[in-house]
Design a protein around this motif. Sequence first.
Motif, PDB file in Angstrom:
ATOM      1  N   GLU A 253       0.820  -1.218   0.000  1.00  0.00           N
ATOM      2  CA  GLU A 253       0.000   0.000   0.000  1.00  0.00           C
ATOM      3  C   GLU A 253       0.853   1.268   0.000  1.00  0.00           C
ATOM      4  O   GLU A 253       0.329   2.369  -0.187  1.00  0.00           O
ATOM      5  CB  GLU A 253      -0.907   0.018   1.229  1.00  0.00           C
ATOM      6  N   GLU A 254       2.142   1.123   0.257  1.00  0.00           N
ATOM      7  CA  GLU A 254       3.053   2.269   0.355  1.00  0.00           C
ATOM      8  C   GLU A 254       2.488   3.361   1.250  1.00  0.00           C
ATOM      9  O   GLU A 254       2.292   4.498   0.820  1.00  0.00           O
ATOM     10  CB  GLU A 254       3.357   2.832  -1.040  1.00  0.00           C
ATOM     11  N   LEU A 255       2.189   2.983   2.492  1.00  0.00           N
ATOM     12  CA  LEU A 255       1.606   3.949   3.426  1.00  0.00           C
ATOM     13  C   LEU A 255       2.636   5.006   3.792  1.00  0.00           C
ATOM     14  O   LEU A 255       3.731   4.686   4.234  1.00  0.00           O
ATOM     15  CB  LEU A 255       1.134   3.224   4.686  1.00  0.00           C
ATOM     16  N   LYS A 256       2.254   6.245   3.573  1.00  0.00           N
ATOM     17  CA  LYS A 256       3.196   7.326   3.838  1.00  0.00           C
ATOM     18  C   LYS A 256       2.495   8.490   4.530  1.00  0.00           C
ATOM     19  O   LYS A 256       1.268   8.593   4.498  1.00  0.00           O
ATOM     20  CB  LYS A 256       3.781   7.837   2.515  1.00  0.00           C
ATOM     21  N   ALA A 257       3.278   9.367   5.100  1.00  0.00           N
ATOM     22  CA  ALA A 257       2.728  10.596   5.670  1.00  0.00           C
ATOM     23  C   ALA A 257       3.799  11.681   5.600  1.00  0.00           C
ATOM     24  O   ALA A 257       4.990  11.377   5.553  1.00  0.00           O
ATOM     25  CB  ALA A 257       2.318  10.358   7.108  1.00  0.00           C
ATOM     26  N   ASP A 258       3.320  12.919   5.608  1.00  0.00           N
ATOM     27  CA  ASP A 258       4.261  14.044   5.655  1.00  0.00           C
ATOM     28  C   ASP A 258       4.557  14.359   7.108  1.00  0.00           C
ATOM     29  O   ASP A 258       3.637  14.446   7.930  1.00  0.00           O
ATOM     30  CB  ASP A 258       3.623  15.283   4.992  1.00  0.00           C
ATOM     31  N   CYS A 259       5.833  14.535   7.399  1.00  0.00           N
ATOM     32  CA  CYS A 259       6.189  14.852   8.782  1.00  0.00           C
ATOM     33  C   CYS A 259       6.432  16.346   8.976  1.00  0.00           C
ATOM     34  O   CYS A 259       6.445  16.843  10.095  1.00  0.00           O
ATOM     35  CB  CYS A 259       7.433  14.078   9.204  1.00  0.00           C
ATOM     36  N   ASP A 260       6.627  17.056   7.865  1.00  0.00           N
ATOM     37  CA  ASP A 260       6.997  18.463   7.990  1.00  0.00           C
ATOM     38  C   ASP A 260       5.796  19.405   7.824  1.00  0.00           C
ATOM     39  O   ASP A 260       5.938  20.553   7.452  1.00  0.00           O
ATOM     40  CB  ASP A 260       8.103  18.803   6.978  1.00  0.00           C
ATOM     41  N   ILE A 261       4.607  18.886   8.099  1.00  0.00           N
ATOM     42  CA  ILE A 261       3.420  19.748   8.076  1.00  0.00           C
ATOM     43  C   ILE A 261       2.937  19.913   9.517  1.00  0.00           C
ATOM     44  O   ILE A 261       3.370  19.152  10.394  1.00  0.00           O
ATOM     45  CB  ILE A 261       2.284  19.134   7.211  1.00  0.00           C
ATOM     46  N   PRO A 262       2.072  20.899   9.792  1.00  0.00           N
ATOM     47  CA  PRO A 262       1.545  21.003  11.159  1.00  0.00           C
ATOM     48  C   PRO A 262       0.859  19.679  11.542  1.00  0.00           C
ATOM     49  O   PRO A 262       0.234  19.048  10.693  1.00  0.00           O
ATOM     50  CB  PRO A 262       0.516  22.135  11.055  1.00  0.00           C
ATOM     51  N   ALA A 263       1.004  19.295  12.787  1.00  0.00           N
ATOM     52  CA  ALA A 263       0.452  18.006  13.228  1.00  0.00           C
ATOM     53  C   ALA A 263      -1.058  17.960  13.043  1.00  0.00           C
ATOM     54  O   ALA A 263      -1.753  18.968  13.196  1.00  0.00           O
ATOM     55  CB  ALA A 263       0.798  17.784  14.688  1.00  0.00           C
ATOM     56  N   GLU A 264      -1.552  16.777  12.693  1.00  0.00           N
ATOM     57  CA  GLU A 264      -2.999  16.591  12.568  1.00  0.00           C
ATOM     58  C   GLU A 264      -3.332  15.138  12.838  1.00  0.00           C
ATOM     59  O   GLU A 264      -2.456  14.275  12.849  1.00  0.00           O
ATOM     60  CB  GLU A 264      -3.470  16.976  11.160  1.00  0.00           C
ATOM     61  N   GLY A 265      -4.609  14.884  13.068  1.00  0.00           N
ATOM     62  CA  GLY A 265      -5.011  13.510  13.351  1.00  0.00           C
ATOM     63  C   GLY A 265      -6.440  13.456  13.826  1.00  0.00           C
ATOM     64  O   GLY A 265      -7.222  14.369  13.541  1.00  0.00           O
ATOM     65  N   LEU A 266      -6.778  12.420  14.562  1.00  0.00           N
ATOM     66  CA  LEU A 266      -8.157  12.250  15.018  1.00  0.00           C
ATOM     67  C   LEU A 266      -8.228  11.997  16.513  1.00  0.00           C
ATOM     68  O   LEU A 266      -7.322  11.407  17.099  1.00  0.00           O
ATOM     69  CB  LEU A 266      -8.799  11.056  14.313  1.00  0.00           C
ATOM     70  N   VAL A 267      -9.333  12.470  17.084  1.00  0.00           N
ATOM     71  CA  VAL A 267      -9.599  12.212  18.495  1.00  0.00           C
ATOM     72  C   VAL A 267     -10.217  10.822  18.575  1.00  0.00           C
ATOM     73  O   VAL A 267     -11.244  10.558  17.942  1.00  0.00           O
ATOM     74  CB  VAL A 267     -10.613  13.241  19.038  1.00  0.00           C
TER      75      VAL A 267
END
Length: 589
Positions: A253-267
């Motif tokens: 699936e080549e799961l990736k994320a950007d680390c150099d952006i403001p943090a975000e996510g879910l509660v």
Amino acid sequence: MEKKVIQIVGSITVDELASALGLSVTFLIGELFKNGIVATINQRLDFDTAQIIIDELGLKNVELKRKNTSATLDNNVKHELSDRATPRPPVVAVMGHVDHGKTTLLDTLLHKKTADKEAGGITQHISAYELKYNDRSITFLDTPGHEAFAAIRQHGAMLTDIVIIVVAADDGVKPQTIEAINFAKSANAKIIVAINKIDREGADVNRTMSDLVNNGLTPEEWGGDTTMVPISAKLGTNLDKLLDMILLTADIEELKADCDIPAEGLVIESHLETGKGSVVNLLVTGGELKTGEFIVAGETYGKVRTMIDFKGRPKGKATPSTPVTVTGFKSLPNFGDRFEEAPDEKTARKIALLNAQKDANLTASANVTSTDLLRMMNTADSAKVFNVIIKADVLGSVTSVVDSLKMIDTKGLISLNIVATGVGDVSENDIYMAAGGETIIYGFNIDIPVNIAKIAARDGVKVKLFKVIYELLDDAKHEMEALLPAEIVETELGEMKVKGVFRSDKTSIIAGGEVLKGKCKSGDLVKVMRNKVELGEAELTSVQKERQDVPELIAGEIGGIALKTEHKIALELDDRLVFFSRNSVHQTL
Ligand code: GDP
């Protein structure tokens, strides 16, 4: 005719809709009232509700348009990845039918002992764990396991890259297995099936696989594309193979994320703790969250005061796919809210405020959604209103209880009115809200202080506390049923053909006849029928056979009967007597 276009961002207040339509607010409130909605001027209507109202009013020249809400409000928004994105651990949810071994699987994988036995076997809240395997990380979401928690699972599914569907090989595919498959598909998550309990006698992997084929999942070894791993969660058999498959799937699936952006996510969970205030579990999906940073989630914001990992160890920085528990939110964010980092407190406050103004859907209980509207429209005029106040220990549970209550099929006979919802023990205010309004207070996983219980008793307010959701729902169902008027049910017991009339006066009849079907006994009610037309009703007071009183006459027997009538019925030969009983039964839902 030129069309008038009304743009709706999330929802619109009654006041705004009235002015956009050029109608008076009172007129619109009246229209809503006709449809069973008691609305206030500030009540928010969602898009579909507004559309239904416009259709009802026959306003063909008005076109409603959904205006996209900003990214800050949309939980489903996934940022486009930049070319600097780096690999991240997969987020895995374990789902499946109750008792098929989800908890055991997580316990064995994480070498943890199930600390507290879940009430009623339901995992109450979503929680997340990190597992290290072959120097890599896998994040496991512990998703609640009952349909009543559909809401939570839906949110959980949204976060997940991979759903492990646990199916017990000795039990096969069950309703919640199918539900889990559907969730996984709707969440676009990759599915890996763990065929569990292979150590059990009666385990049949092949049969379980064909069960799965019938539900749209074909194993790779049978030419399909679903990875299925036979395991024993209890004995630990093949769990490394399962983990290998998770990592392989993650790689594909080549799961990736950007680390150099403001943090975000879910509660993923939130509750209040004495001394700590709001304690919130977050799953970071992008950027890096650090202590001291400002974050916004829905209508609340705060500064990350403390941050710990799932084992309770302090963590200074959380990278994508990491679950953490933070303190510092000003108030409790909603379960399922997206959170994001803000550059400073002022901006955080501003975004929270904007969210509060724009995103009316998050405060759904105060609003009218189209489902509510349709439910109300379909509800008969005579429908009874079931008023409740819902209190629970955490917001996730409040949502789940509310959603589950809404799922009870009341056949249009009951309309559910959620007077208020809240987190925490039953309060004096709850009692005041409930008093005099025939409102029941339902508490889930909470208590009622003794002094408040006294006030409730004084004011005659029903407060019902539960730790098991099914029991709460069952109780609510019974309470709803109790609101329904009793139904009169007539049951036919037998039929007689009149072969002789010996006496027929004002209030009594003595006759003879043959029982054609069923039977008759004294006490039965009787319909006197002539050519299929009912002449009147009577009561059978005695039954005789060969001039002897007998308890009953059955089909084929000839005998004599005495009837008591209210008015005179001139019985004739060949009339039919239909014996029946009449009971009032409580309607069930
Ligand atoms: P959940 O409701 O899906 O979380 O199921 P649990 O993990 O609580 O398991 C239900 C029951 O099945 C428990 O008694 C477990 O000990 C048992 N169980 C789970 N996995 C296995 C397994 O692989 N083999 C055997 N023999 N029993 C299992």
